[in-house]
Motif scaffolding. Structure first.
Motif, short mmCIF file in Angstrom:
data_model
loop_
_atom_site.label_atom_id
_atom_site.label_comp_id
_atom_site.label_asym_id
_atom_site.label_seq_id
_atom_site.Cartn_x
_atom_site.Cartn_y
_atom_site.Cartn_z
N ALA A 1 40.90 10.03 3.31
CA ALA A 1 39.58 9.68 2.54
C ALA A 1 39.16 8.72 2.31
O ALA A 1 40.13 8.49 1.72
CB ALA A 1 38.57 11.47 1.74
N GLY A 2 38.22 8.64 2.34
CA GLY A 2 37.99 7.05 1.13
C GLY A 2 37.13 5.84 2.83
O GLY A 2 37.07 6.68 3.50
N ILE B 1 32.87 1.86 6.92
CA ILE B 1 32.73 3.51 7.61
C ILE B 1 33.18 4.42 6.26
O ILE B 1 34.41 3.90 6.25
CB ILE B 1 32.93 3.52 8.65
CG1 ILE B 1 34.70 3.75 9.09
CG2 ILE B 1 31.96 2.96 10.01
CD1 ILE B 1 34.71 3.96 10.37
N TYR B 2 32.62 5.32 6.00
CA TYR B 2 33.09 6.42 4.75
C TYR B 2 33.64 7.22 5.86
O TYR B 2 33.44 7.81 6.44
CB TYR B 2 32.43 7.23 4.02
CG TYR B 2 33.36 7.79 3.27
CD1 TYR B 2 33.76 7.26 2.06
CD2 TYR B 2 32.75 9.07 3.44
CE1 TYR B 2 34.92 7.97 0.64
CE2 TYR B 2 33.28 10.11 2.21
CZ TYR B 2 34.27 9.14 1.05
OH TYR B 2 35.16 10.14 -0.22
N VAL B 3 35.09 7.88 6.06
CA VAL B 3 35.54 8.97 6.53
C VAL B 3 35.60 9.99 5.44
O VAL B 3 36.41 9.94 4.59
CB VAL B 3 37.08 9.04 7.13
CG1 VAL B 3 37.95 10.09 7.16
CG2 VAL B 3 37.30 7.50 7.72
N ALA C 1 47.14 3.03 16.56
CA ALA C 1 47.16 2.22 15.86
C ALA C 1 48.91 1.80 16.28
O ALA C 1 49.06 1.80 15.84
CB ALA C 1 46.85 1.17 15.11
N ARG C 2 49.33 0.01 16.85
CA ARG C 2 50.92 -0.26 16.91
C ARG C 2 50.94 -0.28 15.07
O ARG C 2 52.06 0.64 15.20
CB ARG C 2 51.17 -1.54 17.41
CG ARG C 2 50.46 -1.43 18.68
CD ARG C 2 50.29 -3.05 19.43
NE ARG C 2 49.84 -3.08 20.82
CZ ARG C 2 50.31 -3.69 21.01
NH1 ARG C 2 50.05 -5.29 20.48
NH2 ARG C 2 49.80 -3.96 22.94
N SER C 3 50.43 -1.08 14.32
CA SER C 3 51.20 -0.21 12.90
C SER C 3 51.29 0.89 12.08
O SER C 3 51.98 0.75 11.32
CB SER C 3 50.48 -1.19 12.08
OG SER C 3 48.65 -1.26 11.63
N THR C 4 51.08 1.65 12.63
CA THR C 4 51.21 3.42 12.12
C THR C 4 51.96 3.97 13.03
O THR C 4 51.74 3.73 14.46
CB THR C 4 49.76 4.08 11.95
OG1 THR C 4 49.03 3.35 13.65
CG2 THR C 4 48.85 3.25 11.45
N ILE D 1 40.16 -0.61 13.77
CA ILE D 1 39.41 0.00 11.85
C ILE D 1 40.44 -0.29 11.45
O ILE D 1 41.97 -0.24 11.07
CB ILE D 1 39.07 1.40 11.74
CG1 ILE D 1 37.99 1.51 13.21
CG2 ILE D 1 39.10 2.24 10.78
CD1 ILE D 1 38.15 3.44 13.41
N PHE D 2 40.21 -0.74 10.13
CA PHE D 2 41.50 -0.89 9.17
C PHE D 2 41.71 0.01 7.65
O PHE D 2 40.06 -0.22 6.82
CB PHE D 2 41.67 -2.68 9.13
CG PHE D 2 41.33 -3.52 9.98
CD1 PHE D 2 42.72 -4.09 10.53
CD2 PHE D 2 40.61 -3.98 10.17
CE1 PHE D 2 42.55 -4.55 11.29
CE2 PHE D 2 40.36 -4.79 11.55
CZ PHE D 2 42.17 -5.74 12.24
N ASN D 3 42.67 0.32 6.64
CA ASN D 3 41.93 0.07 5.91
C ASN D 3 42.39 -0.29 4.60
O ASN D 3 42.04 -1.32 4.99
CB ASN D 3 43.30 1.50 4.84
CG ASN D 3 44.49 0.82 5.54
OD1 ASN D 3 44.59 -0.29 4.86
ND2 ASN D 3 46.09 1.14 5.04
N ARG D 4 41.92 0.19 3.42
CA ARG D 4 41.82 -0.81 2.50
C ARG D 4 42.95 -1.33 1.74
O ARG D 4 42.43 -3.13 1.02
CB ARG D 4 40.77 -0.28 1.07
CG ARG D 4 42.92 0.66 0.50
CD ARG D 4 42.43 1.15 -0.83
NE ARG D 4 42.99 2.39 -1.84
CZ ARG D 4 43.43 2.76 -2.76
NH1 ARG D 4 41.66 2.60 -3.58
NH2 ARG D 4 43.97 3.80 -2.95
N TRP D 5 43.50 -1.83 2.75
CA TRP D 5 44.72 -2.66 2.25
C TRP D 5 44.77 -3.77 3.66
O TRP D 5 46.34 -4.01 3.64
CB TRP D 5 46.12 -2.45 2.18
CG TRP D 5 46.28 -1.26 0.81
CD1 TRP D 5 46.73 -2.28 -0.45
CD2 TRP D 5 46.37 -0.32 0.82
NE1 TRP D 5 46.75 -0.37 -1.13
CE2 TRP D 5 46.09 0.30 -0.94
CE3 TRP D 5 45.86 0.77 1.75
CZ2 TRP D 5 46.11 2.11 -0.94
CZ3 TRP D 5 45.94 2.46 1.65
CH2 TRP D 5 45.75 2.91 -0.48
N GLY D 6 43.70 -3.64 4.50
CA GLY D 6 43.69 -4.96 5.87
C GLY D 6 44.85 -4.20 6.80
O GLY D 6 44.94 -4.80 7.67
N VAL D 7 45.67 -2.22 7.01
CA VAL D 7 46.41 -1.90 7.76
C VAL D 7 45.67 -1.30 8.61
O VAL D 7 44.60 -0.89 8.36
CB VAL D 7 47.82 -1.39 7.03
CG1 VAL D 7 48.29 -0.76 8.34
CG2 VAL D 7 48.22 -1.83 6.17
#
Length: 220
Positions: A194-195, A216-218, A182-185, A155-161
């Motif tokens: 939320a988003g 998906i929406y959180v 995730a490794r990057s967080t 799962i990625f956020n809107r910045w691709g992270v």
């Protein structure tokens, strides 16, 4: 200055268990079906066990378990189901002991629910997660996930992270509940804002490699 000015006191020392050296074997639950007996994908009884409040490292403990007619806990902590097992609920116990202190042990119970398989059940990712502990959509539910063999979910956020990476998703003890993993967080215990998030769900089904992706929406 005044040797006659004195008083007495009593010191009480209570000796008890070493609370800084606590080992905890947490009970586990898995669900599989009659079409997918054998090794349960993503199973590991050590995943939620702790030593001194931290996740257990396999090198720090000795894992022992007596196989039943149906269930076996392997040396690496994975769980296997005997082929041909009928649907039903089965349990098996295990013990972990600290390598540095063989008397520091705890036991846990693994429950495996085996359901009659439906190879034609649709595999579908729900699009809503509301981690507010109301019992509805508290985690990302994937319909038919028991037929999604060797699956991985990202799962990625809107910045691709990347905010979540997991293997062996099972709608049980291995789920995305709105928290980062995730490794990057680095804030893995914090709930995500939320988003809208983007997911990639890869799995094997009927001898085919399938990739499902979408949004998906959180929400809180």
């Amino acid at each position: 200055a005044n040797t006659d000015n004195c008083d007495t006191a009593t010191v009480t020392v209570q000796v008890g268990p070493d609370m800084d050296n606590v080992i905890v074997a947490v009970d586990d639950a898995y669900t599989t079906d009659t079409n997918n007996t054998g090794l349960i994908p993503g199973s590991n009884v050590l995943d939620n066990d702790t030593l001194n409040g931290d996740p257990v490292d396999a090198s720090d403990v000795v894992l022992t378990s007596t196989p039943t007619a149906v269930l076996t806990i392997n040396e690496d902590g994975s769980v296997s189901v005997a082929p041909g097992t009928a649907d039903g609920t089965y349990t098996i116990d295990y013990m972990i002991c600290e390598v540095a202190n063989a008397e520091n042990c705890d036991t846990g119970t693994v429950t495996v629910i085996i359901e009659e398989g439906d190879e034609d059940e649709i595999i579908e990712v729900n699009q809503l997660v509301t981690p507010n502990s109301d019992g509805k959509n508290d985690f990302l539910f994937i319909r038919g996930v028991r037929n999604a063999n060797n699956n991985t979910l990202k799962i990625f956020n809107r910045w691709g992270v990347s905010v979540y990476e997991g293997k062996g998703y099972n709608n049980q003890n291995n789920v995305f509940d709105g928290r980062s993993k995730a490794r990057s967080t680095v804030t893995g215990n914090n709930y995500l804002p939320a988003g809208v998030y983007y997911y990639i769900f890869q799995y094997e089904n009927k001898q085919q490699n399938i990739t499902d992706s979408g949004y998906i929406y959180v929400s809180k």
